[in-house]
Design a protein around this motif. Structure first.
Motif, PDB file in Angstrom:
ATOM      1  N   ASN A  67       0.845  -1.543   0.070  1.00 22.99           N
ATOM      2  CA  ASN A  67      -0.135  -0.036  -0.179  1.00 22.99           C
ATOM      3  C   ASN A  67       0.864   1.171   0.274  1.00 22.99           C
ATOM      4  OD1 ASN A  67      -2.697   1.075   0.019  1.00 22.99           O
ATOM      5  ND2 ASN A  67      -3.065   0.085   2.100  1.00 22.99           N
ATOM      6  N   GLY A  68       0.002   2.282  -0.139  1.00 22.44           N
ATOM      7  CA  GLY A  68       0.960   3.386  -0.176  1.00 22.44           C
ATOM      8  C   GLY A  68       0.630   4.377  -0.530  1.00 22.44           C
ATOM      9  N   LYS A  69       0.535   6.362   0.052  1.00 24.07           N
ATOM     10  CA  LYS A  69      -0.058   7.111  -0.789  1.00 24.07           C
ATOM     11  C   LYS A  69       0.391   8.330  -1.140  1.00 24.07           C
ATOM     12  CE  LYS A  69      -2.676   7.299   3.037  1.00 24.07           C
ATOM     13  NZ  LYS A  69      -4.409   7.780   2.914  1.00 24.07           N
ATOM     14  N   ILE A  70       1.227   7.286  -2.044  1.00 21.07           N
ATOM     15  CA  ILE A  70       2.132   8.739  -2.892  1.00 21.07           C
ATOM     16  C   ILE A  70       1.083   8.594  -4.980  1.00 21.07           C
ATOM     17  CG2 ILE A  70       4.240   9.392  -4.287  1.00 21.07           C
ATOM     18  CD1 ILE A  70       5.964   8.717  -1.567  1.00 21.07           C
ATOM     19  N   TYR A  71       0.947   9.122  -5.332  1.00 26.45           N
ATOM     20  CA  TYR A  71       0.823   8.941  -6.503  1.00 26.45           C
ATOM     21  C   TYR A  71       1.455  10.322  -7.655  1.00 26.45           C
ATOM     22  CZ  TYR A  71      -2.376  12.665  -7.658  1.00 26.45           C
ATOM     23  OH  TYR A  71      -2.675  14.314  -7.394  1.00 26.45           O
ATOM     24  N   SER A  72       1.998   9.329  -9.021  1.00 25.12           N
ATOM     25  CA  SER A  72       2.524   9.856  -9.968  1.00 25.12           C
ATOM     26  C   SER A  72       2.113   9.633 -10.717  1.00 25.12           C
ATOM     27  CB  SER A  72       3.799   8.863 -10.019  1.00 25.12           C
ATOM     28  OG  SER A  72       4.417   8.565  -8.587  1.00 25.12           O
ATOM     29  N   ILE A  73       1.571  10.889 -11.756  1.00 27.03           N
ATOM     30  CA  ILE A  73       0.954  11.236 -13.019  1.00 27.03           C
ATOM     31  C   ILE A  73       1.685  12.606 -13.094  1.00 27.03           C
ATOM     32  CG2 ILE A  73      -1.137  12.053 -11.977  1.00 27.03           C
ATOM     33  CD1 ILE A  73      -1.936  10.583 -14.418  1.00 27.03           C
ATOM     34  N   ASN A  74       1.527  12.507 -14.571  1.00 23.49           N
ATOM     35  CA  ASN A  74       1.299  13.711 -14.974  1.00 23.49           C
ATOM     36  C   ASN A  74       0.085  14.499 -15.287  1.00 23.49           C
ATOM     37  OD1 ASN A  74       1.708  16.831 -16.454  1.00 23.49           O
ATOM     38  ND2 ASN A  74       3.412  15.311 -18.128  1.00 23.49           N
ATOM     39  N   GLU A  75      -0.178  15.646 -14.084  1.00 15.23           N
ATOM     40  CA  GLU A  75      -1.400  15.541 -14.430  1.00 15.23           C
ATOM     41  C   GLU A  75      -2.360  16.560 -15.604  1.00 15.23           C
ATOM     42  OE1 GLU A  75      -2.396  15.357  -9.938  1.00 15.23           O
ATOM     43  OE2 GLU A  75      -4.682  15.392 -10.162  1.00 15.23           O
TER      44      GLU A  75
ATOM     45  N   ILE B 162      -9.747   7.188 -14.850  1.00 13.75           N
ATOM     46  CA  ILE B 162      -7.841   8.362 -14.144  1.00 13.75           C
ATOM     47  C   ILE B 162      -7.898   9.211 -13.067  1.00 13.75           C
ATOM     48  CG2 ILE B 162      -6.179   9.490 -14.958  1.00 13.75           C
ATOM     49  CD1 ILE B 162      -5.694   6.658 -15.536  1.00 13.75           C
ATOM     50  N   GLY B 163      -9.324   9.782 -13.836  1.00 15.44           N
ATOM     51  CA  GLY B 163      -9.768  11.374 -12.718  1.00 15.44           C
ATOM     52  C   GLY B 163     -10.225  10.856 -11.826  1.00 15.44           C
ATOM     53  N   ARG B 164     -11.666  10.370 -11.396  1.00 13.60           N
ATOM     54  CA  ARG B 164     -12.183   9.526 -10.343  1.00 13.60           C
ATOM     55  C   ARG B 164     -10.636   9.167  -9.626  1.00 13.60           C
ATOM     56  NH1 ARG B 164     -15.911   7.288 -14.330  1.00 13.60           N
ATOM     57  NH2 ARG B 164     -14.633   4.657 -14.464  1.00 13.60           N
ATOM     58  N   TYR B 165     -10.168   8.173 -10.129  1.00 14.65           N
ATOM     59  CA  TYR B 165      -9.311   7.248  -9.056  1.00 14.65           C
ATOM     60  C   TYR B 165      -8.134   8.783  -9.012  1.00 14.65           C
ATOM     61  CZ  TYR B 165      -4.954   4.997  -7.015  1.00 14.65           C
ATOM     62  OH  TYR B 165      -4.088   4.551  -5.850  1.00 14.65           O
ATOM     63  N   LEU B 166      -7.631  10.059  -9.010  1.00 18.19           N
ATOM     64  CA  LEU B 166      -7.422  10.355  -8.333  1.00 18.19           C
ATOM     65  C   LEU B 166      -7.693  11.943  -7.659  1.00 18.19           C
ATOM     66  CD1 LEU B 166      -4.840  12.015 -11.474  1.00 18.19           C
ATOM     67  CD2 LEU B 166      -4.052  10.120  -9.899  1.00 18.19           C
ATOM     68  N   ASP B 167      -9.213  11.713  -8.292  1.00 18.66           N
ATOM     69  CA  ASP B 167      -9.982  12.524  -6.889  1.00 18.66           C
ATOM     70  C   ASP B 167      -9.737  11.363  -5.724  1.00 18.66           C
ATOM     71  OD1 ASP B 167     -10.763  14.058  -8.465  1.00 18.66           O
ATOM     72  OD2 ASP B 167     -12.445  13.245  -9.442  1.00 18.66           O
ATOM     73  N   LYS B 168      -9.534  10.027  -5.754  1.00 13.02           N
ATOM     74  CA  LYS B 168     -10.265   9.499  -4.633  1.00 13.02           C
ATOM     75  C   LYS B 168      -8.991   9.353  -3.898  1.00 13.02           C
ATOM     76  CE  LYS B 168     -10.391   4.451  -3.164  1.00 13.02           C
ATOM     77  NZ  LYS B 168      -9.401   4.259  -3.065  1.00 13.02           N
ATOM     78  N   CYS B 169      -7.523   9.175  -4.031  1.00 13.16           N
ATOM     79  CA  CYS B 169      -6.919   9.458  -3.817  1.00 13.16           C
ATOM     80  C   CYS B 169      -6.687  10.678  -3.046  1.00 13.16           C
ATOM     81  CB  CYS B 169      -5.627   9.248  -4.564  1.00 13.16           C
ATOM     82  SG  CYS B 169      -4.969   8.270  -5.870  1.00 13.16           S
ATOM     83  N   LYS B 170      -7.029  12.333  -4.202  1.00 12.48           N
ATOM     84  CA  LYS B 170      -7.075  13.737  -3.092  1.00 12.48           C
ATOM     85  C   LYS B 170      -7.791  13.680  -1.450  1.00 12.48           C
ATOM     86  CE  LYS B 170      -5.895  15.648  -7.248  1.00 12.48           C
ATOM     87  NZ  LYS B 170      -6.659  15.602  -8.470  1.00 12.48           N
ATOM     88  N   LYS B 171      -9.017  12.693  -1.831  1.00 12.49           N
ATOM     89  CA  LYS B 171      -9.927  12.556  -1.177  1.00 12.49           C
ATOM     90  C   LYS B 171      -8.865  11.395   0.275  1.00 12.49           C
ATOM     91  CE  LYS B 171     -14.250  12.859  -2.377  1.00 12.49           C
ATOM     92  NZ  LYS B 171     -14.104  12.198  -4.031  1.00 12.49           N
ATOM     93  N   ASP B 172      -7.980  10.656   0.328  1.00 13.14           N
ATOM     94  CA  ASP B 172      -7.863   9.312   1.374  1.00 13.14           C
ATOM     95  C   ASP B 172      -6.276  10.474   1.778  1.00 13.14           C
ATOM     96  OD1 ASP B 172      -9.779   8.493   0.638  1.00 13.14           O
ATOM     97  OD2 ASP B 172      -8.871   6.929  -0.658  1.00 13.14           O
ATOM     98  N   GLY B 173      -5.739  11.618   1.349  1.00 14.63           N
ATOM     99  CA  GLY B 173      -5.309  12.047   1.472  1.00 14.63           C
ATOM    100  C   GLY B 173      -3.573  11.670   1.035  1.00 14.63           C
ATOM    101  N   PHE B 174      -3.929  11.237  -0.018  1.00 12.30           N
ATOM    102  CA  PHE B 174      -2.327  10.890  -0.896  1.00 12.30           C
ATOM    103  C   PHE B 174      -1.743  12.186  -0.895  1.00 12.30           C
ATOM    104  CE2 PHE B 174      -2.609   6.946  -3.286  1.00 12.30           C
ATOM    105  CZ  PHE B 174      -3.504   6.546  -1.411  1.00 12.30           C
ATOM    106  N   THR B 175      -0.275  12.666  -1.436  1.00 19.31           N
ATOM    107  CA  THR B 175       0.405  13.201  -2.381  1.00 19.31           C
ATOM    108  C   THR B 175       0.649  12.559  -2.754  1.00 19.31           C
ATOM    109  OG1 THR B 175       2.767  14.206  -1.458  1.00 19.31           O
ATOM    110  CG2 THR B 175       2.790  12.224  -0.673  1.00 19.31           C
TER     111      THR B 175
END
Ligand code: AHM
Ligand code: MG
Length: 332
Positions: free
Chosen positions: A207-215, A226-239
Protein backbone atom coordinates in the motif's frame (compact mmCIF):
# COMPACT_ATOMS: atom_id res chain seq x y z
CA UNK A 1 23.55 -24.86 3.45
CA UNK A 2 23.61 -23.93 -0.26
CA UNK A 3 25.97 -21.08 -1.02
CA UNK A 4 23.22 -19.05 -2.70
CA UNK A 5 20.98 -19.24 0.38
CA UNK A 6 23.53 -17.62 2.68
CA UNK A 7 22.33 -14.10 3.50
CA UNK A 8 24.63 -11.67 1.75
CA UNK A 9 25.81 -8.86 3.94
CA UNK A 10 25.12 -5.23 3.13
CA UNK A 11 28.32 -3.69 1.84
CA UNK A 12 29.60 -6.57 -0.29
CA UNK A 13 30.68 -5.54 -3.76
CA UNK A 14 28.70 -6.33 -6.89
CA UNK A 15 31.47 -8.57 -8.10
CA UNK A 16 31.43 -10.73 -4.97
CA UNK A 17 27.66 -10.78 -5.04
CA UNK A 18 27.67 -12.03 -8.64
CA UNK A 19 30.21 -14.72 -7.84
CA UNK A 20 28.28 -15.94 -4.81
CA UNK A 21 25.11 -16.20 -6.93
CA UNK A 22 26.64 -18.02 -9.89
CA UNK A 23 25.45 -21.44 -8.76
CA UNK A 24 21.85 -20.25 -9.35
CA UNK A 25 22.53 -20.30 -13.11
CA UNK A 26 24.19 -23.64 -13.76
CA UNK A 27 23.99 -23.45 -17.57
CA UNK A 28 24.93 -19.85 -17.96
CA UNK A 29 26.92 -18.82 -14.94
CA UNK A 30 29.93 -17.24 -16.63
CA UNK A 31 28.23 -15.45 -19.53
CA UNK A 32 25.42 -14.11 -17.48
CA UNK A 33 27.67 -12.75 -14.77
CA UNK A 34 29.82 -11.10 -17.39
CA UNK A 35 26.79 -9.35 -18.88
CA UNK A 36 25.98 -7.83 -15.51
CA UNK A 37 29.58 -6.75 -15.12
CA UNK A 38 29.48 -5.13 -18.59
CA UNK A 39 26.41 -3.15 -17.56
CA UNK A 40 28.02 -2.07 -14.31
CA UNK A 41 31.18 -0.93 -16.05
CA UNK A 42 29.37 1.01 -18.79
CA UNK A 43 27.18 2.66 -16.17
CA UNK A 44 30.25 3.92 -14.32
CA UNK A 45 31.50 5.53 -17.51
CA UNK A 46 28.07 7.08 -18.17
CA UNK A 47 27.94 8.25 -14.56
CA UNK A 48 31.22 10.06 -15.09
CA UNK A 49 29.90 11.74 -18.25
CA UNK A 50 26.70 12.79 -16.48
CA UNK A 51 28.64 14.34 -13.63
CA UNK A 52 30.52 16.45 -16.14
CA UNK A 53 27.31 17.59 -17.83
CA UNK A 54 27.12 20.82 -15.84
CA UNK A 55 30.48 21.83 -17.27
CA UNK A 56 29.19 21.70 -20.80
CA UNK A 57 29.02 25.50 -21.05
CA UNK A 58 32.69 25.70 -20.16
CA UNK A 59 33.80 22.78 -22.27
CA UNK A 60 31.72 23.55 -25.35
CA UNK A 61 28.09 23.18 -26.31
CA UNK A 62 26.61 19.97 -27.55
CA UNK A 63 26.65 19.87 -31.32
CA UNK A 64 29.83 21.95 -31.46
CA UNK A 65 33.31 20.64 -31.90
CA UNK A 66 35.57 20.38 -28.89
CA UNK A 67 39.21 21.44 -28.87
CA UNK A 68 40.40 18.15 -30.29
CA UNK A 69 38.02 18.64 -33.22
CA UNK A 70 35.62 15.89 -32.09
CA UNK A 71 31.93 16.47 -32.37
CA UNK A 72 30.35 16.86 -28.89
CA UNK A 73 27.63 14.32 -28.44
CA UNK A 74 24.38 14.52 -26.57
CA UNK A 75 24.49 12.51 -23.37
CA UNK A 76 21.78 10.07 -24.40
CA UNK A 77 23.62 9.29 -27.62
CA UNK A 78 26.85 8.98 -25.69
CA UNK A 79 25.24 6.59 -23.22
CA UNK A 80 24.00 4.49 -26.14
CA UNK A 81 27.54 4.27 -27.49
CA UNK A 82 29.01 3.37 -24.08
CA UNK A 83 26.54 0.54 -23.42
CA UNK A 84 26.67 -0.81 -26.99
CA UNK A 85 30.43 -0.87 -26.86
CA UNK A 86 30.49 -2.68 -23.50
CA UNK A 87 28.12 -5.37 -24.81
CA UNK A 88 29.81 -5.84 -28.17
CA UNK A 89 33.25 -6.12 -26.56
CA UNK A 90 31.97 -8.50 -23.88
CA UNK A 91 30.72 -11.00 -26.49
CA UNK A 92 27.96 -12.51 -24.33
CA UNK A 93 25.24 -10.42 -25.99
CA UNK A 94 24.57 -11.28 -29.63
CA UNK A 95 22.95 -7.93 -30.23
CA UNK A 96 21.26 -4.90 -28.80
CA UNK A 97 18.19 -2.79 -29.46
CA UNK A 98 18.20 0.67 -27.97
CA UNK A 99 15.65 3.42 -27.64
CA UNK A 100 18.17 5.56 -29.49
CA UNK A 101 18.11 3.41 -32.63
CA UNK A 102 15.39 2.42 -35.08
CA UNK A 103 16.37 -1.21 -35.31
CA UNK A 104 18.67 -3.68 -33.60
CA UNK A 105 22.41 -4.12 -33.97
CA UNK A 106 23.77 -7.60 -34.64
CA UNK A 107 27.21 -8.04 -33.07
CA UNK A 108 27.75 -11.10 -35.27
CA UNK A 109 29.18 -13.25 -32.52
CA UNK A 110 28.13 -16.46 -30.77
CA UNK A 111 26.44 -14.76 -27.81
CA UNK A 112 23.32 -16.38 -26.36
CA UNK A 113 21.65 -13.20 -25.12
CA UNK A 114 20.10 -10.05 -26.51
CA UNK A 115 19.68 -6.76 -24.69
CA UNK A 116 16.96 -4.10 -24.95
CA UNK A 117 18.04 -0.83 -23.39
CA UNK A 118 17.05 2.76 -22.85
CA UNK A 119 20.58 4.07 -22.34
CA UNK A 120 19.50 7.39 -20.80
CA UNK A 121 15.88 7.89 -19.95
CA UNK A 122 14.38 11.18 -18.79
CA UNK A 123 16.10 13.24 -21.46
CA UNK A 124 14.17 16.41 -20.57
CA UNK A 125 15.89 16.30 -17.16
CA UNK A 126 19.46 15.96 -18.43
CA UNK A 127 20.12 19.67 -18.93
CA UNK A 128 18.65 20.69 -15.59
CA UNK A 129 20.58 18.42 -13.23
CA UNK A 130 17.63 16.24 -12.26
CA UNK A 131 17.83 12.45 -11.78
CA UNK A 132 17.92 10.33 -14.92
CA UNK A 133 18.28 6.60 -15.52
CA UNK A 134 19.29 3.66 -17.68
CA UNK A 135 16.81 0.80 -18.11
CA UNK A 136 17.79 -2.66 -19.42
CA UNK A 137 16.24 -6.04 -20.22
CA UNK A 138 18.17 -9.22 -20.99
CA UNK A 139 16.62 -12.08 -22.97
CA UNK A 140 17.91 -15.38 -24.28
CA UNK A 141 17.95 -15.13 -28.06
CA UNK A 142 15.28 -17.18 -29.83
CA UNK A 143 17.30 -18.14 -32.86
CA UNK A 144 20.39 -20.31 -32.78
CA UNK A 145 23.57 -18.62 -31.48
CA UNK A 146 25.98 -17.88 -34.30
CA UNK A 147 23.22 -17.26 -36.87
CA UNK A 148 21.89 -13.89 -38.04
CA UNK A 149 19.74 -12.11 -35.45
CA UNK A 150 16.12 -11.44 -36.38
CA UNK A 151 13.33 -9.26 -34.95
CA UNK A 152 11.98 -12.42 -33.34
CA UNK A 153 14.95 -12.37 -30.96
CA UNK A 154 13.85 -8.98 -29.64
CA UNK A 155 10.06 -9.21 -29.89
CA UNK A 156 9.75 -11.29 -26.75
CA UNK A 157 7.27 -10.96 -23.92
CA UNK A 158 8.53 -9.33 -20.74
CA UNK A 159 7.88 -12.60 -18.93
CA UNK A 160 10.76 -14.05 -20.95
CA UNK A 161 13.32 -11.62 -19.54
CA UNK A 162 16.12 -13.48 -17.80
CA UNK A 163 17.23 -10.33 -16.04
CA UNK A 164 16.22 -6.70 -15.89
CA UNK A 165 17.22 -3.60 -14.07
CA UNK A 166 17.92 0.07 -13.97
CA UNK A 167 20.61 2.51 -13.02
CA UNK A 168 19.50 5.64 -11.27
CA UNK A 169 21.84 8.60 -11.58
CA UNK A 170 20.47 10.50 -8.60
CA UNK A 171 21.80 12.01 -5.40
CA UNK A 172 23.82 8.82 -5.45
CA UNK A 173 24.08 6.36 -8.32
CA UNK A 174 22.33 3.03 -7.87
CA UNK A 175 22.16 -0.19 -9.85
CA UNK A 176 18.99 -2.16 -9.13
CA UNK A 177 18.40 -5.50 -10.82
CA UNK A 178 16.63 -8.81 -10.72
CA UNK A 179 17.39 -12.18 -12.24
CA UNK A 180 13.98 -13.48 -11.20
CA UNK A 181 14.98 -14.24 -7.62
CA UNK A 182 14.25 -10.99 -5.86
CA UNK A 183 15.47 -7.45 -6.36
CA UNK A 184 18.85 -6.19 -5.24
CA UNK A 185 20.02 -2.60 -5.06
CA UNK A 186 23.66 -1.54 -5.16
CA UNK A 187 24.94 1.95 -4.45
CA UNK A 188 27.96 3.29 -6.28
CA UNK A 189 30.79 4.13 -3.93
CA UNK A 190 32.65 6.70 -5.99
CA UNK A 191 35.94 6.71 -4.08
CA UNK A 192 36.24 2.92 -4.42
CA UNK A 193 34.73 2.84 -7.91
CA UNK A 194 32.57 -0.08 -6.78
CA UNK A 195 28.90 -0.87 -6.51
CA UNK A 196 28.15 -2.13 -2.99
CA UNK A 197 25.02 -3.94 -1.87
CA UNK A 198 22.85 -1.42 -0.03
CA UNK A 199 19.31 -2.71 -0.62
CA UNK A 200 19.09 -6.52 -0.38
CA UNK A 201 15.75 -8.13 -1.34
CA UNK A 202 13.86 -4.91 -2.02
CA UNK A 203 10.13 -5.09 -1.34
CA UNK A 204 7.47 -2.76 -2.70
CA UNK A 205 5.00 -1.93 0.10
CA UNK A 206 1.55 -3.38 -0.69
CA UNK A 207 0.00 0.00 0.00
CA UNK A 208 1.14 3.60 -0.19
CA UNK A 209 0.13 7.24 -0.26
CA UNK A 210 1.96 8.58 -3.32
CA UNK A 211 0.55 9.00 -6.81
CA UNK A 212 2.75 9.94 -9.75
CA UNK A 213 1.20 11.18 -12.97
CA UNK A 214 1.64 14.10 -15.33
CA UNK A 215 -1.69 15.52 -14.23
CA UNK A 216 -1.63 18.24 -16.89
CA UNK A 217 -2.59 15.52 -19.35
CA UNK A 218 -5.71 14.53 -17.41
CA UNK A 219 -8.21 16.43 -19.62
CA UNK A 220 -6.85 14.43 -22.58
CA UNK A 221 -7.44 11.05 -20.92
CA UNK A 222 -10.26 9.24 -22.72
CA UNK A 223 -10.91 7.03 -19.69
CA UNK A 224 -12.68 9.01 -16.92
CA UNK A 225 -11.56 6.33 -14.43
CA UNK A 226 -8.16 8.04 -14.13
CA UNK A 227 -9.74 11.28 -12.90
CA UNK A 228 -12.04 9.41 -10.53
CA UNK A 229 -9.08 7.50 -9.08
CA UNK A 230 -7.08 10.69 -8.54
CA UNK A 231 -10.07 12.35 -6.81
CA UNK A 232 -10.23 9.38 -4.49
CA UNK A 233 -6.48 9.62 -3.78
CA UNK A 234 -6.88 13.29 -2.91
CA UNK A 235 -9.75 12.55 -0.53
CA UNK A 236 -7.65 9.81 1.07
CA UNK A 237 -4.78 12.17 1.85
CA UNK A 238 -2.31 11.08 -0.83
CA UNK A 239 0.59 13.22 -1.89
CA UNK A 240 1.57 13.83 -5.54
CA UNK A 241 5.16 13.27 -6.62
CA UNK A 242 6.19 13.42 -10.28
CA UNK A 243 9.76 13.93 -11.44
CA UNK A 244 9.12 13.15 -15.11
CA UNK A 245 12.06 10.76 -15.00
CA UNK A 246 10.67 7.26 -15.02
CA UNK A 247 13.45 5.47 -13.15
CA UNK A 248 13.43 8.03 -10.36
CA UNK A 249 9.63 7.99 -10.06
CA UNK A 250 9.51 4.18 -9.98
CA UNK A 251 12.45 3.88 -7.58
CA UNK A 252 10.86 6.24 -5.07
CA UNK A 253 7.50 4.46 -5.21
CA UNK A 254 9.20 1.06 -4.97
CA UNK A 255 10.78 2.10 -1.69
CA UNK A 256 8.02 4.22 -0.19
CA UNK A 257 4.91 2.63 -1.71
CA UNK A 258 2.89 4.39 -4.39
CA UNK A 259 1.50 4.22 -7.90
CA UNK A 260 2.92 5.48 -11.18
CA UNK A 261 0.38 6.23 -13.89
CA UNK A 262 1.05 6.94 -17.57
CA UNK A 263 -2.29 6.46 -19.33
CA UNK A 264 -3.39 6.64 -22.95
CA UNK A 265 -4.13 10.26 -23.85
CA UNK A 266 -5.33 12.02 -27.00
CA UNK A 267 -1.68 12.83 -27.73
CA UNK A 268 -0.34 9.36 -26.92
CA UNK A 269 -3.11 6.98 -27.98
CA UNK A 270 -1.23 3.90 -26.74
CA UNK A 271 0.57 5.63 -23.92
CA UNK A 272 3.98 7.23 -24.24
CA UNK A 273 6.30 4.72 -22.60
CA UNK A 274 7.97 2.02 -24.60
CA UNK A 275 7.25 -1.59 -23.82
CA UNK A 276 10.64 -2.98 -24.79
CA UNK A 277 12.91 -0.30 -23.41
CA UNK A 278 11.07 1.05 -20.40
CA UNK A 279 8.02 -0.87 -19.20
CA UNK A 280 9.11 -4.52 -19.35
CA UNK A 281 12.21 -4.12 -17.22
CA UNK A 282 10.49 -1.95 -14.64
CA UNK A 283 7.47 -4.27 -14.54
CA UNK A 284 9.74 -7.24 -13.81
CA UNK A 285 11.52 -5.34 -11.04
CA UNK A 286 8.29 -4.18 -9.43
CA UNK A 287 6.65 -7.61 -9.66
CA UNK A 288 9.74 -9.27 -8.23
CA UNK A 289 9.49 -6.82 -5.33
CA UNK A 290 5.85 -7.80 -4.76
CA UNK A 291 4.16 -4.99 -6.70
CA UNK A 292 2.05 -4.96 -9.84
CA UNK A 293 2.35 -3.63 -13.43
CA UNK A 294 -0.57 -3.46 -15.87
CA UNK A 295 -1.57 -1.73 -19.09
CA UNK A 296 -5.22 -1.50 -17.99
CA UNK A 297 -6.46 -4.90 -19.07
CA UNK A 298 -3.29 -6.96 -19.15
CA UNK A 299 -0.19 -7.74 -17.15
CA UNK A 300 2.64 -5.76 -18.82
CA UNK A 301 4.86 -8.86 -18.84
CA UNK A 302 2.24 -10.82 -20.82
CA UNK A 303 2.02 -8.39 -23.76
CA UNK A 304 3.38 -9.96 -26.96
CA UNK A 305 5.17 -7.06 -28.70
CA UNK A 306 4.55 -6.55 -32.42
CA UNK A 307 6.80 -3.58 -32.92
CA UNK A 308 10.25 -2.81 -31.49
CA UNK A 309 9.24 0.71 -30.45
CA UNK A 310 5.69 -0.14 -29.35
CA UNK A 311 4.30 1.96 -26.51
CA UNK A 312 1.79 1.06 -23.82
CA UNK A 313 -0.22 2.67 -21.02
CA UNK A 314 1.62 1.92 -17.78
CA UNK A 315 0.12 1.51 -14.32
CA UNK A 316 2.67 0.24 -11.85
CA UNK A 317 3.48 0.16 -8.17
CA UNK A 318 1.97 -1.01 -4.90
CA UNK A 319 -0.40 -3.92 -5.44
CA UNK A 320 -3.38 -2.47 -3.63
CA UNK A 321 -3.15 0.87 -5.39
CA UNK A 322 -2.84 -0.65 -8.86
CA UNK A 323 -5.84 -2.91 -8.17
CA UNK A 324 -7.93 0.07 -7.03
CA UNK A 325 -7.00 2.03 -10.15
CA UNK A 326 -7.86 -0.93 -12.39
CA UNK A 327 -11.32 -1.23 -10.88
CA UNK A 328 -11.92 2.51 -11.51
CA UNK A 329 -10.79 2.07 -15.12
CA UNK A 330 -13.22 -0.79 -15.63
CA UNK A 331 -16.18 1.07 -14.08
CA UNK A 332 -18.21 2.77 -16.81
P1 AHM B 1 12.31 9.83 -22.92
O1 AHM B 1 12.50 8.39 -23.23
O2 AHM B 1 12.23 10.70 -24.12
O3 AHM B 1 13.29 10.33 -21.91
O4 AHM B 1 10.84 9.95 -22.29
C1 AHM B 1 10.48 9.11 -21.23
C2 AHM B 1 10.15 9.96 -20.03
C3 AHM B 1 10.05 9.15 -18.76
O5 AHM B 1 11.24 9.15 -18.06
C4 AHM B 1 8.98 9.87 -18.00
O6 AHM B 1 8.26 9.02 -17.14
C5 AHM B 1 8.09 10.39 -19.09
O7 AHM B 1 8.86 10.49 -20.25
C6 AHM B 1 7.55 11.75 -18.77
O8 AHM B 1 6.69 12.12 -19.79
P2 AHM B 1 5.83 13.45 -19.70
O9 AHM B 1 6.78 14.58 -19.89
O10 AHM B 1 4.84 13.33 -20.81
O11 AHM B 1 5.18 13.50 -18.35
MG1 MG C 1 13.09 6.68 -22.46
Amino acid sequence: MERSRIALPIGITLDRFIKSKQDEYPQAAGEFSQLLRDIALASKVVNREINKAGLVDIMGYIGQQNKAGDEQQKLDVLAHIRFSRAFSKGGEAAGIISEETKSFTDFKNKGKYVVAIDPLDGSSNIDVNVSIGTIFSIYKRKTRPGTKLTQKDFLQKGSEQVAAGYILYGSSTMLVFTTGKGVFGFTYETTLGEYVLSHPQMRCPANGKIYSINEAGLPQCPNPGIGRYLDKCKKDGFTARYIGSLVADIHRNLIKGGIFIYPATDRYRDGKLRLLFECNALAMIVEQAGGMARNGSKRILDIAPKDLHQTTPFFVGSKRLVKELLSELQRK
